[in-house]
Design a protein around this motif. Structure first.
Motif, PDB file in Angstrom:
ATOM      1  N   ALA A 105     -27.435  53.311   3.806  1.00 10.07           N
ATOM      2  CA  ALA A 105     -26.658  52.177   3.576  1.00 10.07           C
ATOM      3  C   ALA A 105     -27.824  51.569   3.188  1.00 10.07           C
ATOM      4  O   ALA A 105     -27.413  50.299   2.493  1.00 10.07           O
ATOM      5  CB  ALA A 105     -26.706  51.645   4.818  1.00 10.07           C
ATOM      6  N   PHE A 106     -29.225  51.161   3.483  1.00 10.64           N
ATOM      7  CA  PHE A 106     -29.731  50.205   3.025  1.00 10.64           C
ATOM      8  C   PHE A 106     -29.258  50.847   1.815  1.00 10.64           C
ATOM      9  O   PHE A 106     -29.625  49.307   0.669  1.00 10.64           O
ATOM     10  CB  PHE A 106     -30.648  50.237   3.290  1.00 10.64           C
ATOM     11  CG  PHE A 106     -32.683  49.045   3.109  1.00 10.64           C
ATOM     12  CD1 PHE A 106     -32.229  47.800   3.828  1.00 10.64           C
ATOM     13  CD2 PHE A 106     -33.176  50.383   1.911  1.00 10.64           C
ATOM     14  CE1 PHE A 106     -33.304  47.162   2.456  1.00 10.64           C
ATOM     15  CE2 PHE A 106     -33.972  49.096   1.609  1.00 10.64           C
ATOM     16  CZ  PHE A 106     -34.224  48.159   2.095  1.00 10.64           C
ATOM     17  N   GLY A 107     -29.773  51.631   1.321  1.00 13.67           N
ATOM     18  CA  GLY A 107     -29.841  52.060  -0.707  1.00 13.67           C
ATOM     19  C   GLY A 107     -28.558  51.336  -1.167  1.00 13.67           C
ATOM     20  O   GLY A 107     -28.614  50.429  -2.014  1.00 13.67           O
ATOM     21  N   ARG A 108     -27.689  51.325  -0.865  1.00 12.97           N
ATOM     22  CA  ARG A 108     -26.390  51.268  -1.317  1.00 12.97           C
ATOM     23  C   ARG A 108     -26.137  49.240  -1.478  1.00 12.97           C
ATOM     24  O   ARG A 108     -25.403  48.620  -2.466  1.00 12.97           O
ATOM     25  CB  ARG A 108     -25.174  51.342  -0.292  1.00 12.97           C
ATOM     26  CG  ARG A 108     -25.141  53.002  -0.457  1.00 12.97           C
ATOM     27  CD  ARG A 108     -23.430  53.271  -0.323  1.00 12.97           C
ATOM     28  NE  ARG A 108     -23.285  53.492   0.899  1.00 12.97           N
ATOM     29  CZ  ARG A 108     -23.656  53.864   2.172  1.00 12.97           C
ATOM     30  NH1 ARG A 108     -24.294  55.184   2.025  1.00 12.97           N
ATOM     31  NH2 ARG A 108     -23.300  53.216   3.694  1.00 12.97           N
ATOM     32  N   ALA A 109     -27.100  48.436  -0.546  1.00 13.22           N
ATOM     33  CA  ALA A 109     -26.744  47.234  -0.187  1.00 13.22           C
ATOM     34  C   ALA A 109     -27.768  47.083  -1.477  1.00 13.22           C
ATOM     35  O   ALA A 109     -27.532  45.896  -1.708  1.00 13.22           O
ATOM     36  CB  ALA A 109     -27.293  46.751   1.108  1.00 13.22           C
ATOM     37  N   LEU A 110     -29.365  47.413  -1.620  1.00 14.48           N
ATOM     38  CA  LEU A 110     -30.089  46.969  -2.501  1.00 14.48           C
ATOM     39  C   LEU A 110     -29.171  47.056  -3.832  1.00 14.48           C
ATOM     40  O   LEU A 110     -29.188  46.386  -5.155  1.00 14.48           O
ATOM     41  CB  LEU A 110     -31.340  47.666  -2.775  1.00 14.48           C
ATOM     42  CG  LEU A 110     -31.747  47.827  -1.343  1.00 14.48           C
ATOM     43  CD1 LEU A 110     -32.708  48.620  -1.881  1.00 14.48           C
ATOM     44  CD2 LEU A 110     -32.414  46.565  -1.426  1.00 14.48           C
ATOM     45  N   LEU A 111     -28.890  48.153  -4.220  1.00 14.38           N
ATOM     46  CA  LEU A 111     -27.052  48.144  -5.628  1.00 14.38           C
ATOM     47  C   LEU A 111     -26.156  47.163  -5.848  1.00 14.38           C
ATOM     48  O   LEU A 111     -26.088  46.300  -6.841  1.00 14.38           O
ATOM     49  CB  LEU A 111     -27.100  49.368  -5.447  1.00 14.38           C
ATOM     50  CG  LEU A 111     -28.413  51.021  -5.746  1.00 14.38           C
ATOM     51  CD1 LEU A 111     -27.081  52.435  -6.220  1.00 14.38           C
ATOM     52  CD2 LEU A 111     -28.851  50.456  -7.371  1.00 14.38           C
ATOM     53  N   SER A 128     -29.338  46.352   7.346  1.00 15.24           N
ATOM     54  CA  SER A 128     -30.028  46.689   8.112  1.00 15.24           C
ATOM     55  C   SER A 128     -31.802  46.885   7.453  1.00 15.24           C
ATOM     56  O   SER A 128     -32.684  47.487   6.632  1.00 15.24           O
ATOM     57  CB  SER A 128     -29.951  48.368   8.739  1.00 15.24           C
ATOM     58  OG  SER A 128     -30.436  49.341   7.059  1.00 15.24           O
ATOM     59  N   GLN A 129     -32.566  46.915   8.972  1.00 17.10           N
ATOM     60  CA  GLN A 129     -33.906  46.743   8.462  1.00 17.10           C
ATOM     61  C   GLN A 129     -34.937  47.550   9.366  1.00 17.10           C
ATOM     62  O   GLN A 129     -34.921  48.371  10.470  1.00 17.10           O
ATOM     63  CB  GLN A 129     -34.481  45.216   9.020  1.00 17.10           C
ATOM     64  CG  GLN A 129     -33.956  43.807   8.453  1.00 17.10           C
ATOM     65  CD  GLN A 129     -33.963  44.277   6.713  1.00 17.10           C
ATOM     66  OE1 GLN A 129     -35.007  44.274   6.389  1.00 17.10           O
ATOM     67  NE2 GLN A 129     -32.749  43.764   5.512  1.00 17.10           N
ATOM     68  N   ARG A 130     -36.219  47.720   9.372  1.00 14.70           N
ATOM     69  CA  ARG A 130     -37.653  48.042   9.813  1.00 14.70           C
ATOM     70  C   ARG A 130     -37.657  47.692  10.711  1.00 14.70           C
ATOM     71  O   ARG A 130     -37.809  45.924  10.481  1.00 14.70           O
ATOM     72  CB  ARG A 130     -38.396  49.033   9.054  1.00 14.70           C
ATOM     73  CG  ARG A 130     -38.059  49.180   7.337  1.00 14.70           C
ATOM     74  CD  ARG A 130     -38.790  49.630   6.898  1.00 14.70           C
ATOM     75  NE  ARG A 130     -40.609  51.127   7.555  1.00 14.70           N
ATOM     76  CZ  ARG A 130     -41.602  51.199   7.016  1.00 14.70           C
ATOM     77  NH1 ARG A 130     -41.653  50.615   6.168  1.00 14.70           N
ATOM     78  NH2 ARG A 130     -42.153  51.588   7.824  1.00 14.70           N
ATOM     79  N   PRO A 131     -38.357  47.662  11.765  1.00 16.22           N
ATOM     80  CA  PRO A 131     -38.864  47.048  13.245  1.00 16.22           C
ATOM     81  C   PRO A 131     -39.629  46.174  12.596  1.00 16.22           C
ATOM     82  O   PRO A 131     -40.181  46.788  12.103  1.00 16.22           O
ATOM     83  CB  PRO A 131     -39.271  48.571  13.616  1.00 16.22           C
ATOM     84  CG  PRO A 131     -38.974  49.738  13.404  1.00 16.22           C
ATOM     85  CD  PRO A 131     -38.592  49.446  11.924  1.00 16.22           C
ATOM     86  N   PHE A 132     -39.832  45.269  13.555  1.00 18.10           N
ATOM     87  CA  PHE A 132     -40.179  44.208  13.557  1.00 18.10           C
ATOM     88  C   PHE A 132     -41.548  43.748  14.785  1.00 18.10           C
ATOM     89  O   PHE A 132     -42.219  42.661  14.408  1.00 18.10           O
ATOM     90  CB  PHE A 132     -39.654  42.341  12.706  1.00 18.10           C
ATOM     91  CG  PHE A 132     -38.893  41.807  13.879  1.00 18.10           C
ATOM     92  CD1 PHE A 132     -39.365  40.851  14.434  1.00 18.10           C
ATOM     93  CD2 PHE A 132     -37.522  42.243  14.017  1.00 18.10           C
ATOM     94  CE1 PHE A 132     -39.157  40.335  15.570  1.00 18.10           C
ATOM     95  CE2 PHE A 132     -36.757  41.675  15.080  1.00 18.10           C
ATOM     96  CZ  PHE A 132     -37.071  39.988  15.920  1.00 18.10           C
ATOM     97  N   GLN A 133     -40.710  44.239  16.182  1.00 17.65           N
ATOM     98  CA  GLN A 133     -41.504  44.196  17.126  1.00 17.65           C
ATOM     99  C   GLN A 133     -41.622  45.614  17.543  1.00 17.65           C
ATOM    100  O   GLN A 133     -41.319  46.425  17.741  1.00 17.65           O
ATOM    101  CB  GLN A 133     -40.721  43.407  17.731  1.00 17.65           C
ATOM    102  CG  GLN A 133     -40.434  41.771  17.585  1.00 17.65           C
ATOM    103  CD  GLN A 133     -39.780  41.290  19.045  1.00 17.65           C
ATOM    104  OE1 GLN A 133     -39.206  42.112  19.288  1.00 17.65           O
ATOM    105  NE2 GLN A 133     -40.009  40.420  18.413  1.00 17.65           N
TER     106      GLN A 133
END
Length: 225
Positions: free
Chosen positions: A102-108, A84-89
């Motif tokens: 989930a983003f934090g777990r993905a980094l690990l 999951s990502q922050r907005p780009f538009q």
């Protein structure tokens, strides 16, 4: 992991992970070919704003499939589409709390993705500037009213959506003739603008457009990862 058919059939710039239908993802099975794509982001908000990288990635995926001839499907880890990502538009939603966790777990987990993938694809392309990057625009202090400003190193950046004259990812370049970078903090800019608005006097603010966020021109091989 994203099904390779998703990447091959989705026109670029590729969307964020949370904007793709769930059917486009798959948990890899023993007979599947797992590819991990390693690449640098030329811009803060999107790794491929001009859709140049997606064409290369798709070509290399097809070559990997031809070489390995998997009995199952081919799935890939491409961070922008897999996590999951922050907005780009403007107008895109921020990550939800669940997506942030989930983003934090993905980094690990990310180092293990590259270690355990069947093949890793490394991408490095020449720098290309997006249209209107670094365009200079003059607005008034009142146009920053209600803006959420971020301190990004020595720079001050707008992260608010739907302001009338200031856009998402714009950098505050000058305030009343005073350069911002290395001189003024977010708090300084806010206080100067607040004082000008309270007095009712116009105060020029120079904005530097960055449609895809801050540039990163450091070659991929020199970024320390």
């Amino acid at each position: 992991l994203v099904r390779s058919s998703t990447l091959l059939s989705t026109p670029g710039p590729w969307p964020r992970s949370q904007d793709l239908p769930r059917k486009m993802f798959k948990v890899a099975r023993p007979k599947d070919l797992v590819l991990a794509i390693s690449h640098g982001w030329p811009y803060q908000a999107h790794p491929d704003p001009l859709a140049l990288k997606s064409t290369v990635v798709n070509s290399l995926i097809e070559q990997a499939v031809e070489k390995h001839k998997p009995q199952g499907e081919t799935v890939a880890f491409f961070d922008y589409c897999s996590v999951s990502q922050r907005p780009f538009q403007e107008g895109q939603s921020e990550r939800t709390e669940a997506e942030t966790r989930a983003f934090g777990r993905a980094l690990l987990a990310m180092p293990y993705v590259y270690l355990q993938a069947d093949a890793t694809i490394h991408i490095e392309l020449d720098w290309k500037t997006v249209p209107h990057d670094d365009k200079i625009v003059v607005v008034d202090a009142k146009d920053l009213d209600g803006a959420f400003l971020l301190q990004l190193g020595p720079h001050v950046q707008n992260l608010s959506h739907h302001l009338q004259r200031v856009r998402l990812f714009d950098f505050i370049h000058e305030v009343d003739g005073m350069p911002v970078s290395d001189n003024l903090s977010v708090k300084d800019v806010q206080e100067i603008c607040r004082s000008a608005n309270a007095s009712g006097k116009p105060l020029p603010v120079v904005i530097r457009r960055c449609p895809s966020g801050n540039q990163n021109k450091i070659p991929t091989g020199e970024r320390g990862w």
